[in-house]
Design an enzyme around this catalytic site. Structure first.
Site: not given
Length: 431
Positions: A291, A334
């Protein structure tokens, strides 16, 4: 009179064949048209240097009057019906191709040439003369192409509804400029007399008129009509094109539009399959969930376009670092996932490599970019993709909550060998 009629016939033949290739560009490809243009460029320059005919107003070369004028009109047609990005490709190709030819001739001259059986030796001296004329002519063509496009656009403000006048003025002006430039080189290289200049100019003005008439007729009578698509796969090239497009479509399906990585749907389907294969073969399989840290603040401070650049750069790094047998997915905004056939300890080293690579790449940007990662490996407690994902996601959350920019895996690193032990015990129980 005969020479004049022959020049007109050559112009009609040249124009007819070239616009036919251009007309069918959507079926046979624009490259056919461009290649034909390049072949004619060589013949045009050769004729302009050695082949002339007498007309009432002077000496004229079909290469300059017919082929060069026609080529300039073809480039204008290419710009009108396609775009500037397309028309610049043959211009650059001709210029660089001629430069390559000169370079190769210089190397060829170093050979020890063997005589032919007849005793004759090849003479490539004409290339020295014609080659430099080709380079100069192509340089002029580069300038001519820019001038004719700019002039055509400029005249559009005043002659938008008078297409014939607009094309004729553009072609005639640029051909006049080109005649002056090309004759200057021709005079110094071959000693061409001034009569060649005036004869060539009159011939080019006649070519400008003839080509302008044919071009306007073609645009109005043919380009306005649509060519029906082919009903079947009529030849091998159609078949190959269809196959290539089909395979490209299959390859594209299941990929994220922004990063080009496999998307969440593929993660769910492919992940279940590789987990099952890992359990069946007792080969290690690890999952890394990665992430981008503080991604929302990047979007808020620098805009979503900058955020997209970050995601694409991270995706590119992942593609470079992971092995060819590993699969990389974008599973969220993301958030990325990697399924790799490695034990836990090696997968953790891979996560650290990714983390460091992202930090190093961020040195060239306006802000710091870091990532956090959670890792899990198939074991007796993670027998399906959902369990594997849940554990990796839990460790990713721990990496985020304890400061970010870190990789969290199995404490003590013993998870790496648990699959093999669990599989062996299961097989013993079955036995």
């Amino acid at each position: 009179m005969l020479n004049s009629c022959l020049l007109l016939a050559e112009a009609v033949l040249y124009f007819g064949v070239m616009v036919t290739l251009f007309r069918f560009r959507h079926r046979i490809g624009l490259g056919v048209f461009v290649c034909a243009l390049g072949v004619m460029h060589f013949l045009e320059t050769y004729l302009a240097s050695v082949f002339y005919v007498a007309l009432p107003f002077g000496m004229v070369s079909p290469g300059s009057a017919v082929l060069f004028s026609g080529k300039l009109v073809m480039l204008l047609l290419l710009y009108i019906k396609e775009d500037a990005e397309t028309v610049r490709q043959p211009i650059y190709g001709l210029l660089l191709g001629n430069a390559l030819m000169i370079g190769l001739v210089l190397v060829l001259r170093l050979h020890e040439i063997a005589p032919l059986p007849s005793g004759k030796l090849p003479d490539i001296g004409f290339i020295d003369q014609m080659g430099w004329l080709m380079v100069w002519g192509t340089t002029l063509l580069f300038v001519d192409a820019i001038l004719i496009i700019l002039l055509y656009e400029k005249l559009g403000r005043y002659l938008r509804k008078a297409l014939f006048t607009r094309i004729l003025v553009s072609v005639a002006c640029v051909l006049t400029f080109d005649q002056a430039g090309f004759f200057t080189a021709l005079h110094f290289v071959t000693g061409a007399p001034i009569a060649v200049f005036f004869g060539g100019w009159f011939a080019k003005m006649g070519a400008a008129l003839a080509y302008s008439i044919m071009l306007v007729a073609y645009i109005r009578w043919f380009e306005a009509r649509q060519i029906p698509a082919p009903r079947g796969l009529s030849d091998i090239f159609d078949t190959l094109t269809y196959r290539e497009r089909y395979e490209a479509l299959i390859e594209h399906v299941g990929r994220d539009g922004l990063t080009g990585l496999l998307h969440r749907g593929r993660f769910d389907s492919d992940g279940e399959a590789v987990v099952a294969a890992s359990l069946r073969t007792a080969k290690p399989l690890s999952l890394l969930i990665i992430d981008v840290d503080h991604f929302k603040s990047i979007n808020d401070r620098f805009g979503h376009a900058e955020g997209d650049k970050v995601l694409k750069s991270v995706a590119a790094l992942l593609g470079e670092i992971v092995g060819p047998e590993d699969q990389v997915f974008r599973i969220g905004g993301e958030e990325f996932a990697i399924l790799c056939s490695r034990p836990h300890s090696v997968a953790r080293l891979l996560g650290e490599s990714i983390r460091h690579a992202v930090k190093i790449s961020a040195n060239t940007s306006r802000f710091d970019i870091t990532v956090s990662a959670g890792i899990s490996t198939v074991s007796e407690t993670t027998r399906c993709l959902a369990d594997l994902f849940a554990l990796a996601d839990q460790r990713l959350y721990k990496a985020k909550s304890t400061g970010r920019d870190r990789v969290v895996g199995e404490p003590g690193g013993h998870e790496a060998d648990s699959l093999t032990a669990w599989t062996r015990s299961g097989r013993s129980a079955e036995a």
